[in-house]
Structures are given as structure tokens and as C-alpha cells.
Design an enzyme around this catalytic site. Structure first.
Site, short mmCIF file in Angstrom:
data_model
loop_
_atom_site.label_atom_id
_atom_site.label_comp_id
_atom_site.label_asym_id
_atom_site.label_seq_id
_atom_site.Cartn_x
_atom_site.Cartn_y
_atom_site.Cartn_z
N HIS A 5 -7.57 -5.62 -0.44
CA HIS A 5 -6.33 -4.90 -0.18
C HIS A 5 -5.37 -5.69 0.71
O HIS A 5 -4.17 -5.45 0.69
CB HIS A 5 -6.68 -3.56 0.48
N ASP A 54 -9.53 -5.27 -4.82
CA ASP A 54 -9.00 -4.21 -3.96
C ASP A 54 -9.87 -2.95 -4.09
O ASP A 54 -10.06 -2.43 -5.19
CB ASP A 54 -7.56 -3.89 -4.35
N SER A 101 0.83 -1.20 0.00
CA SER A 101 0.00 0.00 0.00
C SER A 101 0.87 1.26 0.00
O SER A 101 1.68 1.45 -0.90
CB SER A 101 -0.96 -0.05 1.20
#
Length: 269
Positions: free
Chosen positions: A250, A222, A98
Site C-alpha cells: 500500500h 497491496d 488511499s
């Protein structure tokens, strides 16, 4: 082994160095708003396979110092460089999830990939987490702005609301509590300032500067870093390979942990 590394006069970065005599090193940089402990399902397995796993808490998060400044990608990448220099890391795999993925991309660009033999990106927030006039694939900037406002107004509720977005399937209360605990360890100002960074900064010009083999792992469901971001990274990074995760959002390192670990080990060996 757990210890801290000073990157500025008043900033110390927490490090967890697992199996320090392993045959190959993987250096993990976590995403927002978590800590290195998000990778526990990798740290449970990879050291048994002979890997050295290094997890750092980025400034403002986990057990690291929580200064009121320094949450742009350049400064975060400089922290990574300080850790690499202090630990004298060479010929290792640099991995980021991320916002941590965006941070390691900036590291590769800013420091010409110093010491890194391979790069692994997990649901990375790149080249832009938010939509732009020439990049329609991200989230609306207004959504991130609402998250920032909720950090200042009611951070516990923000964490409770955000947790389900990280997963493809409905989550249990136990999993929500785990996410909440990791997120609440962070400073509120760090949580907000990092969100401003991934809302406003981009890494389009960083991608072509990556010169090492790169593995891109990304969940097709995601809802934070949408899957078209992974496809854009694949186009922008030479010598990269994209592996879609069909049953993940995610948090692919949790939702499909066995596939994730297998792909990462195969790449790192």
C-alpha cells in the site's frame, strides 16, 4: 511555506507549500490515518526538479483542525475545493493516496475537475474499498468494522497492528514507529469516522465523470486497497493509465520511491 486555510467557521486546514514558485504544481492529498508528511520522499526530490509540491492535512489529521464532524467524501472534497479556491490553483496535478485518492475522485466528480489538468491516484480506495454484492474485489466489511472498534478500544494497538499491512516486506521498528507517530497525530474520532466512510461509501458513478488524463499507480501486493481496485479504476476512467508496482504494497511511494517519483514526474511534466 506553512499556513492554514479556513474551510468552515471552526475548521482550518494545514498546508505545506514547498517551492511555491515551481514550474508545475502537484497537490497531494494523503491517506488514512496519516498526514501530508507521508510524502516526505517526494517532497525531498520533486522540488529540486522544479515542481511546486503542496501537501494538505485533511481535517482530523496532522496539524489541521479536528472537528467532530465532516468526514464523508463530500465534505472532504469540499475542503479540497476551499483550498484550491483560496490558493487560486489552476492547471495543476491533483494527487491522492488511499482515502485521499477517493477524496480527489469525489472532488473531480463533484466539482467537474475544477482547475485540475491531470489526476494521479496512488493505491486509491476506489471504486469501493469493501466487497459488495456486485463488486467482490475489496475487503470484507467486517474487517473494517473490527478496525473501527479497535480505534475506540485501543487505538495505539490498532496503529501497531495496521502498520505492517501498509508494506509488502517486513518492516523495521523504526518504520513502524514512524507510521505510529503519523497516525497518532490524528483525532481518534476522525480516524474512526473516516474508516466508516471508506467502509460504507463507494465511487462507482464518480469514475466516468473524470475527464482529464489520469495516472493510476498501484502496488500488486497491496493488502489494503487490493490490486483489482486499480484495474476497476482503469476500466472506469477514460484516458487513464495503470502502472503496476511489482515490489510494493500500500505504501508504494516509500517502497519503490525512485520508480514512483519517476512515473509521477514523467506524467506531471
Amino acid at each position: 511555506m506553512e499556513y492554514t486555510i479556513k474551510t468552515e467557521q471552526d475548521v482550518s486546514i494545514f498546508i505545506n507549500d514547498i517551492n511555491p514558485y515551481g514550474k508545475k504544481t502537484i497537490f497531494f492529498v494523503h491517506g488514512w490515518p496519516l498526514s501530508h508528511r507521508a510524502f516526505e520522499y517526494q517532497f525531498n526530490v520533486l522540488p529540486k526538479m522544479g515542481f511546486r509540491c503542496i501537501g494538505m492535512d485533511t481535517r482530523g489529521f496532522g496539524n489541521s483542525s479536528k472537528p467532530f464532524w465532516g468526514y464523508d467524501y463530500n465534505r472532504l472534497a469540499e475542503d479540497v475545493r476551499c483550498v484550491i479556491d483560496t490558493m487560486k490553483l489552476r492547471n495543476f496535478v491533483l494527487a491522492g493516496h488511499s482515502m485521499g485518492g477517493a477524496t480527489v475522485i469525489r472532488y473531480m466528480s463533484r466539482f467537474n475537475g475544477y482547475g485540475v489538468s491531470k489526476l494521479a491516484l496512488f493505491a486509491a480506495a476506489a471504486p469501493s474499498l469493501t466487497m459488495r454484492p456486485d463488486f467482490p474485489y475489496g475487503l470484507p466489511k467486517e474487517e473494517i468494522t473490527k478496525i473501527i472498534q479497535s480505534v475506540y478500544n485501543n487505538r495505539p494497538q490498532m496503529l501497531l497492528d495496521t502498520a505492517p499491512m501498509f508494506f509488502h516486506n517486513p518492516i523495521t521498528k523504526a518504520l513502524s514507529d514512524w507510521f505510529f507517530q503519523l497516525g497518532f497525530e490524528a483525532a481518534s474520532w476522525a480516524t474512526a469516522e473516516c474508516a466508516k466512510t471508506f467502509r460504507d461509501e463507494s465511487l462507482f458513478t464518480d469514475l466516468p465523470r473524470i475527464q482529464v488524463p489520469t495516472l493510476i499507480l498501484h502496488g500488486i501486493h497491496d493488502r489494503v486497497c487490493l490490486f483489482p481496485l486499480a484495474e476497476a479504476m482503469k476500466r472506469g476512467i477514460r484516458n487513464s493509465r495503470l502502472v503496476p508496482f511489482e515490489h510494493s504494497g500500500h505504501s508504494l511511494f516509500f517502497e519503490e520511491k525512485n520508480k514512483f517519483n519517476m512515473e509521477l514526474v514523467r506524467f506531471a511534466e
